[in-house]
Design a protein around this motif. Structure first.
Motif, PDB file in Angstrom:
ATOM      1  N   ALA A  84      36.018  93.501  43.733  1.00  0.00           N
ATOM      2  CA  ALA A  84      35.544  94.784  43.108  1.00  0.00           C
ATOM      3  C   ALA A  84      36.856  95.709  43.262  1.00  0.00           C
ATOM      4  O   ALA A  84      36.758  96.906  42.240  1.00  0.00           O
ATOM      5  CB  ALA A  84      34.381  95.382  43.739  1.00  0.00           C
ATOM      6  N   VAL A  85      37.667  95.557  44.026  1.00  0.00           N
ATOM      7  CA  VAL A  85      38.770  96.692  44.150  1.00  0.00           C
ATOM      8  C   VAL A  85      39.989  95.697  43.913  1.00  0.00           C
ATOM      9  O   VAL A  85      40.146  94.874  44.674  1.00  0.00           O
ATOM     10  CB  VAL A  85      38.880  97.346  45.434  1.00  0.00           C
ATOM     11  CG1 VAL A  85      40.009  98.348  45.601  1.00  0.00           C
ATOM     12  CG2 VAL A  85      37.508  98.328  45.639  1.00  0.00           C
ATOM     13  N   PRO A  86      41.198  96.013  43.179  1.00  0.00           N
ATOM     14  CA  PRO A  86      42.125  95.396  43.108  1.00  0.00           C
ATOM     15  C   PRO A  86      43.067  95.222  44.403  1.00  0.00           C
ATOM     16  O   PRO A  86      43.116  96.190  45.005  1.00  0.00           O
ATOM     17  CB  PRO A  86      42.954  95.819  41.903  1.00  0.00           C
ATOM     18  CG  PRO A  86      42.118  96.630  41.065  1.00  0.00           C
ATOM     19  CD  PRO A  86      40.854  97.168  42.109  1.00  0.00           C
ATOM     20  N   PHE A  87      43.687  94.224  44.695  1.00  0.00           N
ATOM     21  CA  PHE A  87      44.603  94.570  45.538  1.00  0.00           C
ATOM     22  C   PHE A  87      46.019  93.976  45.332  1.00  0.00           C
ATOM     23  O   PHE A  87      46.141  93.429  44.315  1.00  0.00           O
ATOM     24  CB  PHE A  87      44.421  93.321  46.743  1.00  0.00           C
ATOM     25  CG  PHE A  87      44.252  91.894  46.620  1.00  0.00           C
ATOM     26  CD1 PHE A  87      45.634  91.101  46.589  1.00  0.00           C
ATOM     27  CD2 PHE A  87      43.120  91.080  46.041  1.00  0.00           C
ATOM     28  CE1 PHE A  87      45.516  89.897  46.224  1.00  0.00           C
ATOM     29  CE2 PHE A  87      43.164  89.773  45.869  1.00  0.00           C
ATOM     30  CZ  PHE A  87      44.450  89.124  45.760  1.00  0.00           C
ATOM     31  N   ARG A  88      47.008  94.598  46.181  1.00  0.00           N
ATOM     32  CA  ARG A  88      48.604  94.188  46.015  1.00  0.00           C
ATOM     33  C   ARG A  88      49.000  93.323  47.116  1.00  0.00           C
ATOM     34  O   ARG A  88      48.502  93.484  48.285  1.00  0.00           O
ATOM     35  CB  ARG A  88      49.165  95.482  45.828  1.00  0.00           C
ATOM     36  CG  ARG A  88      48.729  96.339  44.772  1.00  0.00           C
ATOM     37  CD  ARG A  88      49.444  97.693  44.718  1.00  0.00           C
ATOM     38  NE  ARG A  88      49.041  98.301  45.916  1.00  0.00           N
ATOM     39  CZ  ARG A  88      48.101  99.118  46.169  1.00  0.00           C
ATOM     40  NH1 ARG A  88      47.068  99.395  45.449  1.00  0.00           N
ATOM     41  NH2 ARG A  88      47.779  99.768  47.290  1.00  0.00           N
ATOM     42  N   THR A  89      49.830  92.506  46.951  1.00  0.00           N
ATOM     43  CA  THR A  89      50.723  92.123  47.829  1.00  0.00           C
ATOM     44  C   THR A  89      51.886  92.559  48.286  1.00  0.00           C
ATOM     45  O   THR A  89      52.750  93.189  47.343  1.00  0.00           O
ATOM     46  CB  THR A  89      51.083  90.329  47.386  1.00  0.00           C
ATOM     47  OG1 THR A  89      51.916  90.098  46.370  1.00  0.00           O
ATOM     48  CG2 THR A  89      49.632  89.661  47.487  1.00  0.00           C
ATOM     49  N   GLY A  90      52.512  92.387  49.414  1.00  0.00           N
ATOM     50  CA  GLY A  90      53.683  93.160  49.698  1.00  0.00           C
ATOM     51  C   GLY A  90      54.388  92.519  50.946  1.00  0.00           C
ATOM     52  O   GLY A  90      53.790  91.659  51.579  1.00  0.00           O
ATOM     53  N   VAL A  97      48.581  91.926  52.456  1.00  0.00           N
ATOM     54  CA  VAL A  97      47.869  92.225  51.255  1.00  0.00           C
ATOM     55  C   VAL A  97      47.265  93.782  51.415  1.00  0.00           C
ATOM     56  O   VAL A  97      46.908  94.173  52.592  1.00  0.00           O
ATOM     57  CB  VAL A  97      46.534  91.347  51.074  1.00  0.00           C
ATOM     58  CG1 VAL A  97      45.675  91.808  50.037  1.00  0.00           C
ATOM     59  CG2 VAL A  97      46.994  90.277  50.841  1.00  0.00           C
ATOM     60  N   GLU A  98      47.376  94.602  50.417  1.00  0.00           N
ATOM     61  CA  GLU A  98      47.149  95.860  50.331  1.00  0.00           C
ATOM     62  C   GLU A  98      45.858  96.431  49.499  1.00  0.00           C
ATOM     63  O   GLU A  98      45.810  95.841  48.342  1.00  0.00           O
ATOM     64  CB  GLU A  98      48.234  96.618  50.276  1.00  0.00           C
ATOM     65  CG  GLU A  98      47.987  98.379  50.054  1.00  0.00           C
ATOM     66  CD  GLU A  98      49.465  99.021  49.819  1.00  0.00           C
ATOM     67  OE1 GLU A  98      49.541 100.060  50.151  1.00  0.00           O
ATOM     68  OE2 GLU A  98      50.547  98.487  49.598  1.00  0.00           O
ATOM     69  N   TRP A  99      45.117  97.096  49.777  1.00  0.00           N
ATOM     70  CA  TRP A  99      43.778  97.437  48.915  1.00  0.00           C
ATOM     71  C   TRP A  99      43.802  98.944  48.916  1.00  0.00           C
ATOM     72  O   TRP A  99      44.149  99.755  49.740  1.00  0.00           O
ATOM     73  CB  TRP A  99      42.610  96.921  49.572  1.00  0.00           C
ATOM     74  CG  TRP A  99      42.485  95.302  50.074  1.00  0.00           C
ATOM     75  CD1 TRP A  99      43.050  94.766  50.956  1.00  0.00           C
ATOM     76  CD2 TRP A  99      41.643  94.520  49.185  1.00  0.00           C
ATOM     77  NE1 TRP A  99      42.909  93.370  50.879  1.00  0.00           N
ATOM     78  CE2 TRP A  99      42.165  93.128  49.870  1.00  0.00           C
ATOM     79  CE3 TRP A  99      41.088  94.412  48.031  1.00  0.00           C
ATOM     80  CZ2 TRP A  99      41.481  92.090  49.549  1.00  0.00           C
ATOM     81  CZ3 TRP A  99      40.541  93.345  47.717  1.00  0.00           C
ATOM     82  CH2 TRP A  99      40.522  92.072  48.205  1.00  0.00           C
ATOM     83  N   GLY A 100      43.160  99.463  47.681  1.00  0.00           N
ATOM     84  CA  GLY A 100      43.208 101.006  47.650  1.00  0.00           C
ATOM     85  C   GLY A 100      44.203 101.508  46.894  1.00  0.00           C
ATOM     86  O   GLY A 100      45.279 101.239  46.544  1.00  0.00           O
ATOM     87  N   GLN A 118      37.893  95.655  50.891  1.00  0.00           N
ATOM     88  CA  GLN A 118      37.131  95.943  49.694  1.00  0.00           C
ATOM     89  C   GLN A 118      36.372  97.317  50.038  1.00  0.00           C
ATOM     90  O   GLN A 118      36.372  98.095  49.260  1.00  0.00           O
ATOM     91  CB  GLN A 118      36.501  94.927  48.955  1.00  0.00           C
ATOM     92  CG  GLN A 118      37.388  93.858  48.381  1.00  0.00           C
ATOM     93  CD  GLN A 118      36.470  92.646  47.792  1.00  0.00           C
ATOM     94  OE1 GLN A 118      35.458  93.083  47.228  1.00  0.00           O
ATOM     95  NE2 GLN A 118      36.875  91.481  48.094  1.00  0.00           N
ATOM     96  N   ALA A 119      35.337  97.245  50.945  1.00  0.00           N
ATOM     97  CA  ALA A 119      34.653  98.314  51.303  1.00  0.00           C
ATOM     98  C   ALA A 119      35.014  99.414  51.474  1.00  0.00           C
ATOM     99  O   ALA A 119      34.667 100.855  51.229  1.00  0.00           O
ATOM    100  CB  ALA A 119      33.720  97.757  52.214  1.00  0.00           C
ATOM    101  N   LEU A 120      36.192  99.259  52.700  1.00  0.00           N
ATOM    102  CA  LEU A 120      36.795 100.424  53.024  1.00  0.00           C
ATOM    103  C   LEU A 120      38.062 101.078  51.824  1.00  0.00           C
ATOM    104  O   LEU A 120      37.827 102.437  51.573  1.00  0.00           O
ATOM    105  CB  LEU A 120      37.918 100.086  54.054  1.00  0.00           C
ATOM    106  CG  LEU A 120      37.243  99.957  55.311  1.00  0.00           C
ATOM    107  CD1 LEU A 120      38.071  99.085  56.419  1.00  0.00           C
ATOM    108  CD2 LEU A 120      36.603 100.968  56.150  1.00  0.00           C
ATOM    109  N   ALA A 121      38.496 100.308  50.789  1.00  0.00           N
ATOM    110  CA  ALA A 121      39.053 100.852  49.932  1.00  0.00           C
ATOM    111  C   ALA A 121      38.108 101.756  48.988  1.00  0.00           C
ATOM    112  O   ALA A 121      38.639 102.603  48.228  1.00  0.00           O
ATOM    113  CB  ALA A 121      39.879  99.719  49.113  1.00  0.00           C
ATOM    114  N   GLY A 122      36.926 100.899  48.687  1.00  0.00           N
ATOM    115  CA  GLY A 122      36.024 101.890  48.008  1.00  0.00           C
ATOM    116  C   GLY A 122      35.702 103.140  48.292  1.00  0.00           C
ATOM    117  O   GLY A 122      35.103 104.136  47.654  1.00  0.00           O
ATOM    118  N   MET A 123      35.799 103.365  49.622  1.00  0.00           N
ATOM    119  CA  MET A 123      35.532 104.637  50.383  1.00  0.00           C
ATOM    120  C   MET A 123      36.698 105.601  50.174  1.00  0.00           C
ATOM    121  O   MET A 123      36.418 106.716  50.533  1.00  0.00           O
ATOM    122  CB  MET A 123      35.073 104.505  51.879  1.00  0.00           C
ATOM    123  CG  MET A 123      33.941 103.610  51.881  1.00  0.00           C
ATOM    124  SD  MET A 123      33.602 103.279  53.578  1.00  0.00           S
ATOM    125  CE  MET A 123      33.480 104.731  54.613  1.00  0.00           C
TER     126      MET A 123
END
Length: 291
Positions: free
Chosen positions: A5-11, A27-30, A56-61
């Motif tokens: 539900a939230v895009p992620f990035r790789t780093g 992997v980075e979210w938010g 995903q849940a934490l990024a959504g917050m």
């Protein structure tokens, strides 16, 4: 599993060991510029994608959530000499990651080995860790379950003929994660094994991480001085049937050091997978929305 539900990035950043640099993948979210950062670190033979639903849940917050692969796992590099795999290297690499993130403070969620690594960092002088969720690990580890974990790791097949046989192995070895859905087991499997050019699937880790568990090297571990040095708020999660985090150890963790808030999770041993809505809710409720 459903699409994120939230895009992620790789780093990537870099660690140093044995006279050479190695990749530390994550992997980075938010939102990248969110000042509210959480690092989620996995267990011994696992990798950062274990935390996808929680991240995903934490990024959504409103959190920026970073889920690294420890050296020797996932997309991170391998050490030239497997004797270097151990807690000092993992803590040093994660300190490098924190510096790379460029934040003054952050929260830490650590499962098993990820929790031990978090303990080392949280107990260090000048630690940037503001709050700490430690999942089914503590400052005393009895030798028998440590030996059993090491034996399963060292005896694991180096190649599976299909993802189905790989998943069957995963379901057996990690049955203490608790009751997971077929989709959850498949998610873990798809990120735990990689295809080989000649066919089959190999575990997504360096077999050398098991060297520390060779016969004669396994003993009970006590890290109480590290625990007692932690001053930040701590949430302690324990699988109700865990043989690695003993009940009496968890009891003591609530009485000394940071005096953790403790929640036992029924139906799990070592360690709760933090994949279902109830377990995710325990973590998100304790952390709350960033201020």
């Amino acid at each position: 599993m459903s699409p994120p539900a939230v895009p992620f990035r790789t780093g990537l950043t870099r660690g140093f060991a044995q006279g050479a640099f190695h990749d530390i993948a994550y992997v980075e979210w938010g939102e990248r510029d969110s000042p509210h950062v959480i690092v989620c670190l996995h267990g011994l033979s696992r990798q950062g994608r274990d935390f996808d639903p929680l991240a995903q849940a934490l990024a959504g917050m409103g959190y920026r959530v970073v889920c690294p692969d420890l050296v020797g796992r996932g997309r991170s590099g391998r050490l030239r000499d497997p004797e270097g795999y151990g807690l000092p290297q993992y803590a040093a690499d994660m300190a490098m990651l924190v510096a790379h993130l460029g934040v003054d403070s952050l929260d830490w969620i650590g499962t098993s080995l990820g929790g031990l690594t978090g303990m080392v960092l949280a107990g260090a002088k000048g630690s940037p860790i503001r709050r700490f969720v430690i999942n089914d690990i503590g400052p005393f580890l009895p030798w028998a379950p440590v030996r059993a974990i090491g034996a399963r790791l060292r005896e694991a097949p180096r190649l599976h003929e299909s993802l189905e046989t790989a998943e069957a192995r995963l379901r057996t070895v990690h049955a203490p994660f608790g009751p997971l859905t077929d989709a959850q087991w498949r998610h873990l499997t798809e990120h735990s094994f990689v295809p080989e050019p000649a066919g089959g699937f190999r575990p997504h880790y360096d077999p050398g991480i098991g060297n520390a568990f060779r016969p004669g090297r396994v003993y009970s571990v006590s890290m109480w001085p590290v625990w007692d040095a932690i001053t930040c708020p701590v949430l302690l999660l324990r699988g109700a049937d865990s043989d690695l985090l003993l009940r009496e150890t968890a009891d003591e963790m609530t009485r000394r050091g940071p005096r953790a808030t403790r929640i036992d999770i029924p139906g799990c041993g070592h360690a709760p997978a933090l994949l279902d809505a109830h377990q995710i809710g325990i973590v998100t409720d304790w952390l709350g929305r960033p201020e």
